[in-house]
Design an enzyme around this catalytic site. Sequence first.
Site, PDB file in Angstrom:
ATOM      1  N   LYS A 202       0.894  -1.138  -0.062  1.00 24.24           N
ATOM      2  CA  LYS A 202      -0.101  -0.041  -0.015  1.00 24.24           C
ATOM      3  C   LYS A 202       0.823   1.261   0.126  1.00 24.24           C
ATOM      4  O   LYS A 202       2.209   1.132   0.142  1.00 24.24           O
ATOM      5  CB  LYS A 202      -0.868  -0.088   1.257  1.00 24.24           C
ATOM      6  CG  LYS A 202      -0.205   0.104   2.767  1.00 24.24           C
ATOM      7  CD  LYS A 202      -1.120  -0.420   3.725  1.00 24.24           C
ATOM      8  CE  LYS A 202      -0.554  -0.611   4.969  1.00 24.24           C
ATOM      9  NZ  LYS A 202      -0.438   0.697   5.856  1.00 24.24           N
TER      10      LYS A 202
ATOM     11  N   TYR B 126      17.605  30.003   7.348  1.00 25.00           N
ATOM     12  CA  TYR B 126      16.294  30.702   7.790  1.00 25.00           C
ATOM     13  C   TYR B 126      16.345  30.830   9.268  1.00 25.00           C
ATOM     14  O   TYR B 126      16.339  29.831   9.902  1.00 25.00           O
ATOM     15  CB  TYR B 126      15.187  30.043   7.174  1.00 25.00           C
ATOM     16  CG  TYR B 126      14.926  30.216   5.600  1.00 25.00           C
ATOM     17  CD1 TYR B 126      14.663  31.628   5.198  1.00 25.00           C
ATOM     18  CD2 TYR B 126      14.960  29.060   4.672  1.00 25.00           C
ATOM     19  CE1 TYR B 126      14.575  31.525   3.769  1.00 25.00           C
ATOM     20  CE2 TYR B 126      14.544  29.375   3.531  1.00 25.00           C
ATOM     21  CZ  TYR B 126      14.581  30.557   2.978  1.00 25.00           C
ATOM     22  OH  TYR B 126      14.283  30.875   1.676  1.00 25.00           O
TER      23      TYR B 126
ATOM     24  N   MET C 289      13.471  24.433   1.166  1.00 27.30           N
ATOM     25  CA  MET C 289      12.797  23.721   0.184  1.00 27.30           C
ATOM     26  C   MET C 289      13.385  22.860  -0.567  1.00 27.30           C
ATOM     27  O   MET C 289      12.918  21.635  -0.988  1.00 27.30           O
ATOM     28  CB  MET C 289      11.756  24.691  -0.628  1.00 27.30           C
ATOM     29  CG  MET C 289      10.768  23.943  -1.501  1.00 27.30           C
ATOM     30  SD  MET C 289       9.987  25.123  -2.640  1.00 27.30           S
ATOM     31  CE  MET C 289       8.672  25.813  -1.336  1.00 27.30           C
TER      32      MET C 289
HETATM   33  C1  LIG Z   1      -3.657  -3.693   8.249  1.00 33.29           C
HETATM   34  C2  LIG Z   1      -2.117  -3.617   7.914  1.00 33.29           C
HETATM   35  N1  LIG Z   1      -1.542  -4.766   7.907  1.00 33.29           N
HETATM   36  C3  LIG Z   1      -0.031  -4.991   7.715  1.00 33.29           C
HETATM   37  C4  LIG Z   1       0.629  -3.664   7.842  1.00 33.29           C
HETATM   38  C5  LIG Z   1       2.227  -3.958   7.707  1.00 33.29           C
HETATM   39  O1  LIG Z   1       2.774  -3.281   8.880  1.00 33.29           O
HETATM   40  P1  LIG Z   1       4.169  -3.265   8.951  1.00 33.29           P
HETATM   41  O2  LIG Z   1       4.587  -2.188   7.975  1.00 33.29           O
HETATM   42  O3  LIG Z   1       4.335  -2.601  10.375  1.00 33.29           O
HETATM   43  O4  LIG Z   1       4.803  -4.632   8.872  1.00 33.29           O
HETATM   44  C6  LIG Z   1      -0.032  -2.527   7.764  1.00 33.29           C
HETATM   45  C7  LIG Z   1       0.882  -1.420   7.865  1.00 33.29           C
HETATM   46  O5  LIG Z   1       0.483  -0.340   8.561  1.00 33.29           O
HETATM   47  C8  LIG Z   1      -1.344  -2.566   8.126  1.00 33.29           C
HETATM   48  O6  LIG Z   1      -2.114  -1.403   8.278  1.00 33.29           O
END
Ligand SMILES: Cc1ncc(COP(=O)(O)O)c(C=O)c1O
Length: 357
Positions: free
Chosen positions: A34, A253, A301
Amino acid sequence: MQSPNVTIEAAALRNNLAVVRRFAPGARVIAAVKANAYGHGLIHAARALADADAFGVARVDEGLRLRAAGMAHPIVVLEGVFGADQLDAAAAHELQLVVHSFEQIAMLEQYAGTYRFAVWLKLDTGMNRLGFRSEEFETAHARLAGCAAVTTLRLLTHLASAENAGGLETKLQLDRFRALCGSLRLERSIANSAAIIAWPDAHGEWVRPGLMLYGASPFAERSAADLGLLPAMTFATQVIAVRNVGQGEAIGYNGIWRAKRRTRIAVAAVGYGDGYPRCMHAGAPALINGREVSVVGRVSMDMTMLDATELPNVAVGDEVTLWGKGLPAERVASFADTIAYELFCRVAERVRREENL
Ligand SMILES: Cc1ncc(COP(=O)(O)O)c(C=O)c1O
């Protein structure tokens, strides 16, 4: 070299998947890709991780991108559908759905198509984010088990604090999970990276690693190298200017940092516009030609100043590593009050990417 740039090593991803399998022998692996594979590039990472048994995405559109790239693996949508209008696309592309709410159950009950979904019933065992609470579980399970749109039913929960090895919160979550569904003969998925390493009890039939696949350690006290993990992402740039400043002079800055001694400043071509956090504290480590230096002054930036006083030969064009090979992102992240996950995800689109197969 165009600076800054990010290099993604497919060999490191493959190595890290093998490490997952060593920690969780016998479990099937849902590789969490993801959020653009935690900033590593969804398609490139998925191809490198083709040995995984399935992919985990947060949202339907991420699953569709994997399918469009020709990935035929099972794909689990970890947040499920956000509305009934996503069910047709999920069906057309055979996406497996996490179901965490009664709204989602109703969508499946009203689904008029002929496709039968593989569904992961998500339990809230203590994270209090998504999933059915203990008192809701029986109803949710009965409705999904009797739902015509559902074929395979599996169980899933997520741990809030698995990186706290031996911690009471995780014990409680695991106990709740077992108490609710220990007697059901359904496949289970519980473990994220930290649990894969620290909670063998939580492995179940399917594990869901993310962070460790990308080569970072989930633990403060155990390094990625100790765990056999290799950083998949290296974020690098170059020095574009060098200057000497006298004791007492302010850098950058708002003059938030003043030289305590005569200081050689190397200006690196990277800033918050590239995803290098503006909140990075002075003292954060970086490497110039492999030698450690530290950030001084406010990150701008497009530029960041480094104290290179100890490097008499530092020159324009020298390579600067922000994190990755030789410098764990976990270590850098702590100087920006964040975690490696966020550093990886922040790298901006403007940064040139190189993908090593
Ligand atoms: C539902 C779910 N499963 C698995 C994972 C994987 O977790 P990690 O990156 O800590 O191994 C995540 C990550 O946030 C998650 O939200």
